[in-house]
Write an enzyme that holds these catalytic residues in place. Structure first.
Site, short mmCIF file in Angstrom:
data_model
loop_
_atom_site.label_atom_id
_atom_site.label_comp_id
_atom_site.label_asym_id
_atom_site.label_seq_id
_atom_site.Cartn_x
_atom_site.Cartn_y
_atom_site.Cartn_z
N CYS A 103 -2.11 9.46 2.07
CA CYS A 103 -1.78 8.83 0.78
C CYS A 103 -2.80 9.04 -0.18
O CYS A 103 -2.42 9.25 -1.60
CB CYS A 103 -1.46 7.34 1.05
SG CYS A 103 -2.81 6.63 1.89
N GLU B 182 1.02 -1.24 0.06
CA GLU B 182 0.18 0.04 -0.02
C GLU B 182 0.70 1.37 0.11
O GLU B 182 1.44 1.76 0.88
CB GLU B 182 -0.83 0.13 1.36
CG GLU B 182 -1.74 -1.18 1.36
CD GLU B 182 -2.99 -1.27 0.51
OE1 GLU B 182 -3.25 -0.38 -0.13
OE2 GLU B 182 -3.58 -2.50 0.50
P1 NAD Z 1 8.51 4.50 4.61
O1 NAD Z 1 8.37 3.67 3.36
O2 NAD Z 1 9.68 5.51 4.98
O3 NAD Z 1 8.60 3.82 5.99
C1 NAD Z 1 7.45 3.13 6.40
C2 NAD Z 1 7.64 1.73 7.03
O4 NAD Z 1 8.76 0.83 6.70
C3 NAD Z 1 8.49 2.35 8.39
O5 NAD Z 1 7.92 1.27 9.72
C4 NAD Z 1 10.14 2.01 8.22
O6 NAD Z 1 10.56 1.69 9.38
C5 NAD Z 1 9.71 0.50 7.51
N1 NAD Z 1 11.14 0.25 6.50
C6 NAD Z 1 12.15 1.20 6.07
N2 NAD Z 1 12.79 0.69 5.13
C7 NAD Z 1 12.49 -0.75 5.54
C8 NAD Z 1 13.27 -2.02 4.94
N3 NAD Z 1 14.46 -1.92 4.45
N4 NAD Z 1 12.53 -3.27 5.63
C9 NAD Z 1 11.52 -3.18 6.26
N5 NAD Z 1 10.97 -2.06 6.62
C10 NAD Z 1 11.27 -0.92 6.36
O7 NAD Z 1 7.38 5.45 4.55
P2 NAD Z 1 6.94 6.44 5.60
O8 NAD Z 1 7.57 8.00 5.20
O9 NAD Z 1 6.69 6.16 7.10
O10 NAD Z 1 5.19 6.69 5.21
C11 NAD Z 1 4.62 7.68 3.98
C12 NAD Z 1 4.44 6.77 3.00
O11 NAD Z 1 3.41 5.96 3.22
C13 NAD Z 1 3.78 7.72 1.86
O12 NAD Z 1 4.53 7.38 0.61
C14 NAD Z 1 2.48 7.65 1.80
O13 NAD Z 1 1.57 7.73 0.74
C15 NAD Z 1 2.28 6.06 2.32
N6 NAD Z 1 1.28 5.82 2.65
C16 NAD Z 1 0.47 4.86 2.01
C17 NAD Z 1 -0.94 4.35 2.31
C18 NAD Z 1 -1.68 3.45 1.77
O14 NAD Z 1 -2.73 2.94 2.16
N7 NAD Z 1 -1.27 3.42 0.35
C19 NAD Z 1 -1.22 4.94 3.88
C20 NAD Z 1 -0.57 5.62 4.47
C21 NAD Z 1 0.86 5.87 3.75
#
Ligand code: NAD
Length: 500
Positions: free
Chosen positions: A248, A214
């Protein structure tokens, strides 16, 4: 007490212990925990909102409406529909398999690893955790390091009687996320950025772990000239600024038909100048602050890129480039290749772009690498529907904004770089299930036509039956019965006697 911050290997061991008690529960049993959870969250909402605000800086009403209400609505959906959605299902059995029955069982996958972002930290924890739990899976949840809500999920689930091994919380950054993946969960449910989604998929590919992604969005809003301009502008304002644009599915590109463009933009500017911004204590503010510092750089860059290329900023209250309280801004005069119309913004910018024809609006809306959500505004419902069908996204609201997410029965997810898979609703519960196909036959003396031996005679009879079954004219038992019976009699005879 729900376990938290155990090391990744131990968390998976604990989850295996949790499975033995969890799989003994029926869906109905599990829903008793969901009901307790709903009532607990409802009763303790004010304290929960304060905890959410402490980690995010959002306004109190944003926390109430998007997180608390959204969770309660999802839990109520589970209580009403999960038994029906997860019940064994009988499906059609074709004529060639006459006398047999076909069913689908919805079984747990095992242990689901849920990795979440920082923008809706309580919602992004409870909604996937409970969907995984109701389906009979144990869950390991890793919150974002930026909004961990330390101890809160454990506290809430424990208060509602969840076993400590059914749901565990492991805190940490991306490295911890990767260490959890290395333990080979049965599925990864990831919500976050496109960049991290790709990293996760790469790691999961080597271990053959199914992933659901997502990811981000760059959601278009299309306003046609017959729409109610004032209402559409109010919708754009909320859709672009809820959670200070850190959503998002927030509105990130507003396409308005030329004949109403000036009216729409001035109404949007008027409304945006009235926004009250504060991390408030009483619900009397529209938006709060940005949650993370690194988002500020992205917004600064997008604004600079737009301004240096001739864009106009319409609100006088301009951002100092440093404060996390970024004030809303309405921007226009932007060409379509600028960053603010291509990169995800995640902030309170409202870019407005004129269009002339329906065809142009669809082309501009689809001119994005993302495909999460969109909205179409018009009195002409035929046109609105036609346009909704042409937009390449996972969700479209008509004459409203971000409303598909408001219905827990609708599946949620994206296409293109916004990810894949669906959660919420029926599709969401099935996505946490092993859809086990069952074909039931009687223990009879019958030998099947497709079993050995294959003979010239059987080849002929099988061809006759195939021609009758799939040839011209309507499908009918009558057409099939004679060649079917002949083939069956011969197959029984030759099957029992064996090849001579
Ligand atoms: P991010 O990708 O930086 O981090 C998300 C999660 O992934 C965090 O818990 C982080 O610690 C973890 N993570 C980071 N690197 C990883 C790895 N290599 N392996 C496993 N886990 C890892 O995203 P963010 O900045 O926290 O969130 C913002 C993003 O989320 C935006 O792009 C937003 O659009 C998206 N988002 C999407 C939805 C949806 O339902 N489509 C909902 C909310 C947010």
């Amino acid at each position: 007490m729900t376990k938290s911050n155990v090391n990744p290997a131990l968390a998976f061991k604990n989850a295996d212990h949790g499975k033995s008690s969890l799989t003994k529960l029926t869906v109905k049993d599990r829903l008793a925990y969901i009901q307790k959870l709903r009532l607990y969250i409802l009763e303790n909402r004010e304290e929960l909102i304060t905890r959410i605000q402490n980690d995010t800086g959002k306004s109190r009403s944003d926390a109430l409406m998007s997180e608390i209400f959204g969770i309660l609505d999802h839990l109520a959906y589970l209580e009403k529909f999960a038994v029906k959605v997860l019940k064994d299902k009988s499906v059609h059995t074709p004529m060639a398999l006459m006398g047999k029955k076909s069913k689908i069982y919805f079984e747990p996958l095992g242990t689901i690893l849920i990795i979440s972002p920082w923008n809706y930290p309580f919602y992004q924890a409870i909604v996937p955790i409970t969907a995984a739990f109701v389906t009979g899976n144990t869950a390991i949840y890793k919150p974002s390091e930026h909004t961990p809500l330390e101890g809160l999920v454990e506290e809430v689930l424990s208060a509602c009687g969840f076993d400590e091994n059914w749901v565990q919380v492991v805190y940490g950054n991306g490295k911890t996320g990767s260490e959890l993946i290395a333990q080979k969960p049965d599925k990864i449910f990831f919500t976050g950025s496109e960049k991290t989604g790709k990293l996760i998929m790469r790691q999961a590919a080597d271990l053959l772990i199914p992933v659901e992604l997502e990811l981000g969005g760059k959601d278009p809003m299309i306003v046609f000239e017959d729409a109610n301009v004032k209402r559409a502008a109010a919708g754009a304002l909320w859709g672009g600024l809820t959670n200070l644009g850190q959503s998002c599915t927030s509105v990130e590109r507003i396409y308005v038909q030329k004949s109403i463009y000036e009216d729409f933009r001035s109404e949007l500017v008027r409304l945006a100048s009235q926004i009250k911004q504060e991390t408030d204590e009483d619900g009397d503010a529209d938006v709060g602050s940005m949650t993370t510092d690194f988002q500020l750089d992205i917004i600064r860059k997008q604004l600079e890129d737009a301004e240096q290329n001739g864009a106009k900023l319409h609100l006088e209250n301009k951002w100092d480039g440093k404060s996390k309280m970024i004030p809303p801004q309405v921007i226009d005069g932007i060409s379509h290749e600028r960053l603010v119309l291509n990169e995800e913004t995640f902030g309170p910018l409202l870019p407005v772009i004129p269009f002339e024809t329906e065809e142009e609006a669809v082309r501009l809306a689809n001119d994005s690498e993302y495909g999460l959500s969109a909205s179409v505004w018009s009195k002409d419902m035929k046109r609105a529907d036609r346009v909704a069908r042409q937009i390449k996204t996972g969700n479209v609201s008509i004459n409203n904004v971000m409303l598909t997410e408001g219905n827990a029965a609708l599946p949620f997810g994206g296409v293109k770089n916004s990810g894949f898979g669906r959660y919420k609703g029926e599709a969401g519960l099935h996505s946490f299930s092993n859809l086990k196909s069952i074909l039931l036959d009687k223990d009879s003396s019958k030998y099947e036509a497709n079993w050995f031996p294959y003979t010239k005679e059987k080849y002929k009879l099988f061809t006759d039956m195939t021609l009758k079954l799939f040839g011209k004219g309507p499908f009918s038992t009558l057409k099939f019965i004679l060649p079917g019976l002949k083939l069956e009699a011969y197959s029984n005879k030759v099957g029992k006697a064996g090849r001579k």
